[in-house]
Design a protein around this motif. Structure first.
Motif, PDB file in Angstrom:
ATOM      1  N   VAL A 179       0.837  -1.188   0.000  1.00 38.79           N
ATOM      2  CA  VAL A 179       0.000   0.000   0.000  1.00 38.79           C
ATOM      3  C   VAL A 179       0.879   1.248   0.000  1.00 38.79           C
ATOM      4  N   CYS A 180       0.282   2.341  -0.438  1.00 36.61           N
ATOM      5  CA  CYS A 180       0.904   3.653  -0.356  1.00 36.61           C
ATOM      6  C   CYS A 180      -0.219   4.669  -0.330  1.00 36.61           C
ATOM      7  N   GLU A 181       0.129   5.924  -0.247  1.00 39.77           N
ATOM      8  CA  GLU A 181      -0.895   6.968  -0.199  1.00 39.77           C
ATOM      9  C   GLU A 181      -1.769   6.952  -1.450  1.00 39.77           C
ATOM     10  N   GLU A 182      -1.181   6.564  -2.589  1.00 40.48           N
ATOM     11  CA  GLU A 182      -1.902   6.601  -3.852  1.00 40.48           C
ATOM     12  C   GLU A 182      -2.829   5.416  -4.081  1.00 40.48           C
ATOM     13  N   GLY A 183      -2.610   4.309  -3.369  1.00 42.68           N
ATOM     14  CA  GLY A 183      -3.466   3.138  -3.579  1.00 42.68           C
ATOM     15  C   GLY A 183      -2.806   1.869  -3.087  1.00 42.68           C
ATOM     16  N   LEU A 184      -3.138   0.761  -3.751  1.00 44.65           N
ATOM     17  CA  LEU A 184      -2.557  -0.515  -3.340  1.00 44.65           C
ATOM     18  C   LEU A 184      -2.269  -1.384  -4.556  1.00 44.65           C
ATOM     19  N   LEU A 185      -1.409  -2.366  -4.322  1.00 42.97           N
ATOM     20  CA  LEU A 185      -0.976  -3.312  -5.340  1.00 42.97           C
ATOM     21  C   LEU A 185      -0.995  -4.701  -4.731  1.00 42.97           C
ATOM     22  N   SER A 186      -1.573  -5.669  -5.438  1.00 44.00           N
ATOM     23  CA  SER A 186      -1.530  -7.057  -4.976  1.00 44.00           C
ATOM     24  C   SER A 186      -0.971  -7.939  -6.081  1.00 44.00           C
ATOM     25  N   ILE A 187      -0.214  -8.948  -5.674  1.00 47.94           N
ATOM     26  CA  ILE A 187       0.366  -9.930  -6.582  1.00 47.94           C
ATOM     27  C   ILE A 187       0.112 -11.305  -5.988  1.00 47.94           C
ATOM     28  N   GLY A 188      -0.331 -12.246  -6.814  1.00 48.55           N
ATOM     29  CA  GLY A 188      -0.559 -13.603  -6.334  1.00 48.55           C
ATOM     30  C   GLY A 188      -0.606 -14.574  -7.486  1.00 48.55           C
ATOM     31  N   ARG A 189      -0.661 -15.862  -7.149  1.00 48.23           N
ATOM     32  CA  ARG A 189      -0.720 -16.905  -8.170  1.00 48.23           C
ATOM     33  C   ARG A 189      -2.185 -17.181  -8.524  1.00 48.23           C
ATOM     34  N   GLY A 190      -2.502 -17.024  -9.798  1.00 46.17           N
ATOM     35  CA  GLY A 190      -3.868 -17.204 -10.247  1.00 46.17           C
ATOM     36  C   GLY A 190      -4.026 -18.380 -11.181  1.00 46.17           C
ATOM     37  N   VAL A 191      -4.621 -18.154 -12.341  1.00 56.38           N
ATOM     38  CA  VAL A 191      -4.960 -19.216 -13.286  1.00 56.38           C
ATOM     39  C   VAL A 191      -3.717 -20.002 -13.694  1.00 56.38           C
ATOM     40  N   ALA A 192      -3.789 -21.316 -13.537  1.00 58.75           N
ATOM     41  CA  ALA A 192      -2.695 -22.226 -13.910  1.00 58.75           C
ATOM     42  C   ALA A 192      -1.385 -21.856 -13.223  1.00 58.75           C
ATOM     43  N   GLY A 193      -1.472 -21.236 -12.060  1.00 54.82           N
ATOM     44  CA  GLY A 193      -0.284 -20.910 -11.288  1.00 54.82           C
ATOM     45  C   GLY A 193       0.470 -19.689 -11.764  1.00 54.82           C
ATOM     46  N   ARG A 194      -0.080 -18.976 -12.766  1.00 56.51           N
ATOM     47  CA  ARG A 194       0.635 -17.790 -13.252  1.00 56.51           C
ATOM     48  C   ARG A 194       0.589 -16.685 -12.190  1.00 56.51           C
ATOM     49  N   TRP A 195       1.567 -15.795 -12.232  1.00 56.74           N
ATOM     50  CA  TRP A 195       1.575 -14.638 -11.345  1.00 56.74           C
ATOM     51  C   TRP A 195       0.662 -13.565 -11.933  1.00 56.74           C
ATOM     52  N   GLU A 196      -0.208 -12.995 -11.101  1.00 55.17           N
ATOM     53  CA  GLU A 196      -1.163 -11.992 -11.536  1.00 55.17           C
ATOM     54  C   GLU A 196      -1.062 -10.752 -10.648  1.00 55.17           C
ATOM     55  N   ALA A 197      -1.246  -9.586 -11.251  1.00 58.83           N
ATOM     56  CA  ALA A 197      -1.190  -8.323 -10.517  1.00 58.83           C
ATOM     57  C   ALA A 197      -2.512  -7.584 -10.638  1.00 58.83           C
ATOM     58  N   ALA A 198      -2.855  -6.848  -9.604  1.00 62.50           N
ATOM     59  CA  ALA A 198      -4.021  -5.968  -9.629  1.00 62.50           C
ATOM     60  C   ALA A 198      -3.677  -4.704  -8.852  1.00 62.50           C
ATOM     61  N   VAL A 199      -4.160  -3.576  -9.322  1.00 60.72           N
ATOM     62  CA  VAL A 199      -3.909  -2.307  -8.635  1.00 60.72           C
ATOM     63  C   VAL A 199      -5.232  -1.609  -8.362  1.00 60.72           C
ATOM     64  N   GLU A 200      -5.225  -0.784  -7.346  1.00 61.95           N
ATOM     65  CA  GLU A 200      -6.381   0.043  -6.996  1.00 61.95           C
ATOM     66  C   GLU A 200      -5.852   1.422  -6.636  1.00 61.95           C
ATOM     67  N   VAL A 201      -6.305   2.436  -7.342  1.00 61.63           N
ATOM     68  CA  VAL A 201      -5.859   3.809  -7.092  1.00 61.63           C
ATOM     69  C   VAL A 201      -6.899   4.527  -6.225  1.00 61.63           C
ATOM     70  N   ALA A 202      -6.431   5.206  -5.202  1.00 64.17           N
ATOM     71  CA  ALA A 202      -7.337   5.978  -4.349  1.00 64.17           C
ATOM     72  C   ALA A 202      -8.032   7.051  -5.185  1.00 64.17           C
ATOM     73  N   PRO A 203      -9.330   7.279  -4.958  1.00 64.95           N
ATOM     74  CA  PRO A 203     -10.087   8.228  -5.790  1.00 64.95           C
ATOM     75  C   PRO A 203      -9.434   9.599  -5.933  1.00 64.95           C
ATOM     76  N   GLU A 204      -8.847  10.102  -4.850  1.00 63.73           N
ATOM     77  CA  GLU A 204      -8.281  11.450  -4.887  1.00 63.73           C
ATOM     78  C   GLU A 204      -6.972  11.521  -5.673  1.00 63.73           C
ATOM     79  N   HIS A 205      -6.430  10.361  -6.064  1.00 63.70           N
ATOM     80  CA  HIS A 205      -5.166  10.345  -6.813  1.00 63.70           C
ATOM     81  C   HIS A 205      -5.358   9.889  -8.265  1.00 63.70           C
ATOM     82  N   ARG A 206      -6.581   9.683  -8.684  1.00 64.50           N
ATOM     83  CA  ARG A 206      -6.816   9.218 -10.036  1.00 64.50           C
ATOM     84  C   ARG A 206      -6.517  10.327 -11.048  1.00 64.50           C
ATOM     85  N   GLY A 207      -6.032   9.903 -12.214  1.00 60.88           N
ATOM     86  CA  GLY A 207      -5.710  10.851 -13.269  1.00 60.88           C
ATOM     87  C   GLY A 207      -4.366  11.517 -13.117  1.00 60.88           C
ATOM     88  N   ARG A 208      -3.519  10.993 -12.209  1.00 61.16           N
ATOM     89  CA  ARG A 208      -2.213  11.611 -11.965  1.00 61.16           C
ATOM     90  C   ARG A 208      -1.054  10.644 -12.226  1.00 61.16           C
TER      91      ARG A 208
END
Length: 209
Positions: A127-156
């Motif tokens: 996590v950070c002030e701007e949002g969060l990042l997650s990484i984990g093993r998903g389909v067929a064991g591949r590594w997958e990433a997802a991000v979420e940006v805090a609303p007040e930091h979007r577009g920057r």
């Protein structure tokens, strides 16, 4: 060929030939069922009768595996639901300093993290002030990433920074599933060096929704 084989080869720059065919393979796990459409070649991974599947895929129709009639037939047959039809993008490991502005956390209760833990294993979250990042093993064991940006930091540019950070935190090919309508997220991952590889629909069991 297993689904993992297809993914590994695609990450190595060897996607399946664009020959207009559909390959049917076994599910890599009870959790993972769905369809990946590469350019001119689709892969269906479902533990269902092959003839039943072929009967519902008109020969020569490249779009059929990800079209509503086929996906709905899978839903009715399995009792699962199509989660979404996503853009599937690939990012290779990026050399560079680790992002010191991110803090790794455990037990984070953000909805995106809860979702990641339902669909992935070995999940790590930063996590950070701007949002969060997650990484984990998903389909067929591949590594997958997802991000979420805090609303007040979007577009920057926060989404791009988080996606690039994921490539520096993971030393293996890293996949991202991006809703096509989320243009901001799609632009962020592309700007961070992720390349579109195809489209994917996963069929999710009721207990995982």
């Amino acid at each position: 060929m297993t689904l993992e084989d297809f993914l590994v080869r695609a990450a190595e720059g060897r996607p399946p030939a664009a020959d207009g065919t559909v390959t049917i393979v076994a599910q890599p796990s009870p959790r993972d069922m769905g369809v990946i459409a590469f350019t001119g070649h689709s892969v269906v991974f479902a533990d269902l009768d092959t003839r039943w599947l072929r009967d519902r895929l008109p020969e020569g129709d490249l779009s059929a595996p990800l079209n509503p009639p086929f996906l709905r037939a899978l839903e009715l047959e399995t009792g699962r639901a199509v989660d979404n039809v996503d853009v599937l993008a690939l990012g290779l490991p990026e050399r560079g300093p680790l992002p010191s502005w991110l803090t790794e956390v455990t037990g984070h209760d953000h909805p995106r993290v809860a979702r990641a833990m339902r669909h992935r294993s070995a999940v790590r979250v930063w996590v950070c002030e701007e949002g969060l990042l997650s990484i984990g093993r998903g389909v067929a064991g591949r590594w997958e990433a997802a991000v979420e940006v805090a609303p007040e930091h979007r577009g920057r540019g926060a989404g791009r920074r988080l996606a690039l950070a994921a490539r520096r935190l993971c030393d293996a090919p890293l996949w991202a599933q991006i809703a096509p309508g989320n243009a901001a997220s799609l632009r962020a991952f592309l700007a961070a060096g992720f390349a579109p590889m195809g489209a994917e629909a996963l069929l999710v069991a009721a207990e995982s929704r």
